[in-house]
Design a protein around this motif. Structure first.
Motif, PDB file in Angstrom:
ATOM      1  N   GLN A 127      40.236  21.324  38.584  1.00 42.04           N
ATOM      2  CA  GLN A 127      39.151  22.286  38.473  1.00 42.04           C
ATOM      3  C   GLN A 127      39.370  23.390  39.500  1.00 42.04           C
ATOM      4  N   SER A 131      36.171  30.187  35.498  1.00 41.50           N
ATOM      5  CA  SER A 131      35.884  29.848  34.095  1.00 41.50           C
ATOM      6  C   SER A 131      37.029  30.196  33.156  1.00 41.50           C
ATOM      7  N   GLN A 413      33.236  36.666  37.512  1.00 44.54           N
ATOM      8  CA  GLN A 413      32.543  35.824  38.474  1.00 44.54           C
ATOM      9  C   GLN A 413      32.913  36.270  39.882  1.00 44.54           C
ATOM     10  N   GLU A 417      32.688  32.232  43.992  1.00 46.32           N
ATOM     11  CA  GLU A 417      31.870  31.456  43.081  1.00 46.32           C
ATOM     12  C   GLU A 417      32.708  30.314  42.508  1.00 46.32           C
ATOM     13  N   ARG A 419      32.619  27.526  39.960  1.00 45.88           N
ATOM     14  CA  ARG A 419      31.871  26.955  38.833  1.00 45.88           C
ATOM     15  C   ARG A 419      32.446  25.588  38.450  1.00 45.88           C
ATOM     16  N   SER A 420      31.545  24.639  38.254  1.00 46.10           N
ATOM     17  CA  SER A 420      32.016  23.341  37.763  1.00 46.10           C
ATOM     18  C   SER A 420      32.366  23.491  36.290  1.00 46.10           C
ATOM     19  N   GLU A 422      31.273  21.833  33.815  1.00 45.75           N
ATOM     20  CA  GLU A 422      30.068  21.789  32.970  1.00 45.75           C
ATOM     21  C   GLU A 422      29.397  23.163  32.948  1.00 45.75           C
ATOM     22  N   GLU A 423      29.341  23.797  34.128  1.00 50.18           N
ATOM     23  CA  GLU A 423      28.738  25.139  34.164  1.00 50.18           C
ATOM     24  C   GLU A 423      29.513  26.089  33.262  1.00 50.18           C
ATOM     25  N   THR A 424      30.847  25.979  33.314  1.00 53.89           N
ATOM     26  CA  THR A 424      31.687  26.834  32.486  1.00 53.89           C
ATOM     27  C   THR A 424      31.426  26.591  31.000  1.00 53.89           C
ATOM     28  N   ASP A 426      28.796  25.163  29.547  1.00 49.94           N
ATOM     29  CA  ASP A 426      27.434  25.526  29.150  1.00 49.94           C
ATOM     30  C   ASP A 426      27.272  27.038  29.028  1.00 49.94           C
ATOM     31  N   LEU A 427      27.914  27.744  29.945  1.00 49.53           N
ATOM     32  CA  LEU A 427      27.871  29.198  29.879  1.00 49.53           C
ATOM     33  C   LEU A 427      28.485  29.672  28.561  1.00 49.53           C
ATOM     34  N   GLU A 430      26.041  29.249  25.800  1.00 49.10           N
ATOM     35  CA  GLU A 430      25.016  30.315  25.790  1.00 49.10           C
ATOM     36  C   GLU A 430      25.522  31.524  25.027  1.00 49.10           C
TER      37      GLU A 430
END
Lengths: 463, 576
Positions: A127, A131, A413, A417, A419-420, A422-424, A426-427, A430
């Motif tokens: 990781q 993103s 970004q 920053e 980003r985990s 999951e954040e990536t 989920d983004l 969206e």
């Protein structure tokens, strides 16, 4: 050891020495100048009549009466665990004012090829917190993934961010960073060093510095020195190593210089015909080996001359490495950091490193869908330039908007920053929610129901 | 030792060693230095001999010993080849790992075939039988699926005076001829010499690959030749892997020539797990792997394609169909260029030697469907990947290859960037076997199949023309019938041409399924045009219900009911 004063010719970085005893191919050579200073070199061609030596520090000051000594040994690096935290020259000598490195082992810098039968396929997701890399072009441990950049683009910032943030989740194991600079400017080197010191990363790093004003031929040693250090630490001390090589373009220029001095038949654009093989002996030193804990992940950086991806340097690199991260001047001009153009970017090893149990179950199809949608949006921009947005269908307009948001929210970004995954993901969902569900042809319904924001909201409301 | 067999090093320049004092023939194998590094004679100049050495030459000095073996570079052919993993000069990589560890060190020697493994030999000839070169004298069940037929080496003949049955090692004598020749389970053959056969036969049977775009639109015949050129990242290696996995041949020889180490590891980890749809046994049971990765010595890379094709010819001589995948022939050509440069030969185009074209032609000519010396029919199909610099197909290796091969699968970086895989450009690619294979398709799939293929290609061509207009004015400006055509073309591209190599079901597609899918699209086409006539709007057709069901049906093991149901649903939505 015999000393020869039989230099018959000096041409660029090459010395021609006559009437020697038999000299081995690849031998390390010491040259003593009239003023007592010494230089080092390596045998490139040996015969009964003449020996050709390439001088790492350049041939300035050498005259035909300089003394040449053949050491009978090949180039080696003093390896020790104490290398961590140290700054070395491009030829492997300490330049940070600290003590000499007491070697535990003196390793040949020309690494033997890893037996393909001994390799393990890289599968562990790294990781990076970026993103555009984690989601779209995932890096795995043991991969070689270069950054194809152009002059003036923030490739150094991205490399630093990766070095800072890279981790394998759930393992708690940190990376040790080996940083090899070839022909970069003092200013760039300063930026790297400052960041390393400020974040405390230097403690877990070995730095090899060959700056722009250092001899070009020394650059041929630098990446090999760095990878020898990496192999030593990975295979003797079980560390996970991230090797950053910057800038490979300067390395290739040095290769071309030597080739021209030897009057070899040039290949494309004057680069030697063996450049592919030469680069492969550097890049292929990344990987994982069965039964060994340590791994070597490589992130070489190169600046594409004239932003031309078909130039021999990025071209040959792309044929050897396992993908590439391509930076775009257009995105950079739009003010987007990191300006990663995901369309020509690729990670060949991601398919084995993502999905259930590795990143998340929806990642594979999510990735296909994100690519397809963004590519369609980018295509439509060309059309808009001609006919205007009004002429587009409703569906086209959705994809156009998706592409814009993809760049502004997903790719863009902060430099700090992190980003985990999951954040990536989920983004990304969206953004996909801007499209109709029937547009999402590459994702199975079960993932849509599980992760699509509309479904999630519904599920929350019901709960 | 004969005079002229031993000499000394005069000069060392990378992989090129110049020796004095030996009188070898061209392409004899020599051993250089105390470690006995293997090399091959590539030139004779006066009293000097030019040797290309297969290993790193660091430390070799003028005056070091050079020994001529008097033999050309040869491979060992016999039981034990299948499931093997060799380097470019047939040294087994597992054996090298055992003797030198995880890294390949120099001067190691290991025989191509295990000297200790025992094989159950069943003779098929008896005392007093007259046998000649290429004839089968017995069999060994090498793996569950491969029956290894033991051949009399070409050029040898006589009457059998002794023949044995039972367990033997490869070096044991299994038969004796009246002229005293002892036949063993294996024999050697020089790699640069094509193995003999009776006659070449026309290639009339398609090689089934399970890849829709290849099988339907650009088929290669068994015994044919094909090239896959493409820039990096366009999917050459994935396509080659798919061919190695799903080609319906009895034997597959995969040559990783100057490519990535991890790719070979992938094959090695994956093939024992994957099952051959025809035999139900692991794919590894029919595969020979040769890997000379990019960082391994360049001279051995040059030899690797010859090693591979010789092994393929050997299995062909037993009467088998063999597929050879060479990934990548460009790396082979570069190895030639590198050695030619060291020899200071006058360069041809882009620094490649002037004999590039003839070497490529020689290699591809070793493919073919033949009547073997023993009267059986066997074939070698060669598929070569090409890695043109900058993806530019006008470079010498691509151009010289295209002059020889009959099938051209053009990979396209633009399609790859769109994640359209396999990224084979349907407008640029071609197959010259379409006509000769059409009879086979008529007899074995359906007469309609050829018509469907022609129709689909026409739609794709028309789409390309219309796209040019769309680029200028947008699709809204087109008449309805043309917009429907674009929609049908989209189905052909996304539903038919795109195939997921990593999806457990979609990775392989039988001829029957290919036919059903293509027919399904044609049915949709007819429904769409009928609907249009009946006054339906184009947007209704474009967003018709049942569309997703149709597109996902190919991912199902039992695809047919789903496909038919989806067509029914669409028909109902549009025509009532």
């Amino acid at each position: 050891m015999k000393e020869y004063r039989t230099i018959s010719q000096v041409a660029g970085p090459l010395l021609f020495v006559e009437k020697t005893e038999p000299v081995g191919y690849g031998e390390l050579v010491n040259i003593t100048l009239a003023d007592g200073s010494t230089k080092r070199g390596q045998v490139l061609d040996t015969s009964k009549d003449v020996v050709v030596v390439q001088v790492f520090e350049g041939t300035r000051g050498i005259d035909t009466s300089s003394a040449v000594r053949f050491t009978g040994d090949i180039v080696r690096l003093n390896c020790s665990q104490d290398m961590l935290g140290r700054i070395l020259s491009g030829a492997g000598d300490p330049i940070d004012g600290g003590p000499k490195i007491i070697p535990e082992e003196r390793r040949e810098i020309i690494g033997a090829a890893i037996n393909p039968y001994a390799r393990t396929y890289p599968r562990e997701f790294i990781q990076t917190g970026i993103s555009a890399i984690d989601g779209m072009n995932t890096l795995v441990r043991g991969q070689k993934l270069p950054i194809f950049s152009g002059s003036g683009l923030p490739h150094n910032d991205i490399a630093l961010q990766v070095a800072r943030q890279a981790k394998v989740r759930g393992s708690g194991e940190e990376f040790a960073v080996i940083f090899a600079a070839m022909g970069i400017t003092n200013e760039e080197a300063y930026q790297f060093m400052k960041d390393f010191e400020r974040t405390g990363a230097l403690e877990r790093a070995v730095v090899f510095l060959n700056l722009a004003d250092d001899p070009a031929i020394e650059r041929l040693l630098t990446p090999r020195m760095a990878l020898t250090a990496a192999e030593f630490l990975a295979y003797e001390y079980d560390l996970h190593i991230l090797v950053i090589l910057t800038d490979m373009t300067n390395y290739c220029e040095a290769l071309r210089e030597i080739s021209a001095a030897r009057e070899e038949v040039p290949g494309r654009r004057g680069y030697p015909g063996y450049m592919y093989t030469d680069l492969a002996t550097i890049y292929e030193r990344a990987g994982r080996i069965q039964g060994r804990k340590g791994t070597i992940t490589q992130m070489p950086i190169l600046t594409m001359p004239g932003d031309d991806i078909t130039h021999p340097i990025p071209d040959l690199t792309g044929y050897i490495t396992e993908g590439q991260v391509v930076l775009s001047r257009e995105l950079h001009a739009k003010g987007i950091y990191p300006p990663i153009d995901v369309l020509p970017s690729l990670s060949r090893l991601m398919k084995e490193g993502i999905g259930e149990g590795l990143t998340r179950d929806d990642h594979v199809q999510w990735n296909d869908q994100m690519y397809a949608a963004y590519a369609e949006g980018v295509d439509l921009r060309g059309l808009v330039a001609i006919v205007g947005e009004e002429a587009l269908s409703e569906r086209d307009r959705r994809f156009l908007r998706f592409a814009d948001e993809f760049e502004r929210r997903f790719v863009q970004q902060g430099r700090y920053e992190d980003r985990s995954i999951e954040e990536t993901l989920d983004l990304g969902w969206e953004l996909l929610a801007m499209l109709r569900e029937s547009d999402l042809t590459k994702i199975e319904t079960k993932y849509i129901e599980k992760y699509h924001p509309a479904h999630k909201k519904k599920a929350e409301a019901e709960a | 030792m004969e005079v002229g067999m031993k000499g000394e090093v005069y000069r060392v320049s990378g992989p090129l060693v110049v020796a004095e004092g030996i009188k070898p023939r061209m392409y004899d194998v020599c051993r250089v230095g105390e470690e006995g590094l293997m090399g091959e004679v590539v030139g004779l100049v006066g009293v000097k001999t030019l040797i290309q050495v297969y290993e790193d030459t660091s430390g070799i000095k003028p005056g070091d010993v050079v020994e001529n073996t008097g033999m050309p570079l040869s491979v060992e052919l016999g039981p034990g080849l299948i499931r093997s993993f060799y380097d470019g000069i047939q040294r087994p990589l597992p054996a090298l790992k055992e003797s030198s560890g995880d890294f390949i060190s120099r001067g190691i020697q290991a025989p191509g075939l295990s000297r200790t493994a025992e094989w159950e030999f069943k003779p098929t000839v008896k005392k007093g039988d007259k046998v000649s070169g290429g004839e089968i004298i017995g069999t060994v069940q090498e793996t569950d699926v491969v029956e290894h037929r033991i051949l009399v080496p070409p050029k040898i003949s006589g009457i059998i005076t002794e023949i044995y049955e039972g367990k033997f090692k490869v070096e044991d004598t299994v038969a004796v001829l009246d002229n005293g020749t002892e036949l063993k389970l294996y024999h050697k053959w020089p790699v640069r010499e094509a193995r003999p056969y009776q006659e070449k036969l026309p290639p009339v049977i398609p090689l089934m690959t399970g890849q829709r775009i290849l099988d339907t639109f650009f088929p290669v015949a068994k015994g044919g030749t094909a090239a896959i050129p493409g820039p990096f990242g366009s999917g050459k290696t994935v396509t080659q892997h798919q061919l190695a996995k799903w080609s319906d041949t009895e034997i597959v020889v995969y040559i990783g020539c100057g490519e990535r180490g991890n790719e070979m590891t992938e094959v090695l980890e994956e093939f024992p797990e994957l099952m051959d749809p025809k035999t139900g046994k692991p794919l590894m049971e029919r595969t020979v792997l040769i890997a000379n990765t990019s960082n391994m010595p360049v001279a051995a890379r040059e030899a690797s394609v010859y090693t591979g094709i010789t092994i393929a010819e050997y299995f062909r001589d037993m009467g088998y169909d063999v597929a050879v995948q060479a990934d990548s022939t460009s790396r082979w050509a570069e190895a030639m260029r590198e050695i030619s440069g060291r020899l200071e030969e006058m360069p041809g185009e882009e620094g490649y030697p002037a004999y590039l074209a003839s070497r490529l032609a020689e290699f591809y000519e070793r493919a073919g469907r033949v009547k073997t010396l023993n009267g059986e029919v066997g074939s070698v199909t060669v598929v070569g990947a090409v890695s043109p610099p900058g993806g530019d197909f006008s470079e010498p290796v691509t151009q010289n290859t295209l002059r020889i091969v009959k099938v051209f699968w053009a990979l396209d970086a633009k399609l790859a960037a769109r994640r359209h895989f396999p990224a084979i450009n349907w407008l640029q690619s071609y197959s010259l076997y379409l006509d000769v294979l059409s009879d086979w398709f008529k007899d074995n799939v359906s007469a309609e199949f050829i018509e469907l293929r022609r129709w689909a290609m026409e739609v794709l061509q028309e789409e390309a023309n219309l796209q040019e207009i769309v680029q200028l004015v947008g699709s809204d400006a087109l008449p309805d019938s043309q917009r429907v055509l674009l929609e049908v073309a989209r189905y052909i591209r996304e539903f038919y041409l795109q195939q997921y190599a990593y999806h457990p079901v979609d990775t392989y597609c039988s001829f029957q399924k290919q036919y059903d899918m293509l027919k399904g699209i044609k049915e949709l086409n007819d429904i769409f045009y009928k609907a249009l006539e009946a006054g339906r709007l184009v947007t209704e057709i474009e967003e018709v219900e049942g569309k997703e069901d149709f597109e996902r049906s190919k991912l199902e093991e039992d695809y047919k009911p789903k496909l038919e149901a989806a067509i029914e649903k669409i028909k109902k939505a549009l025509l009532g």
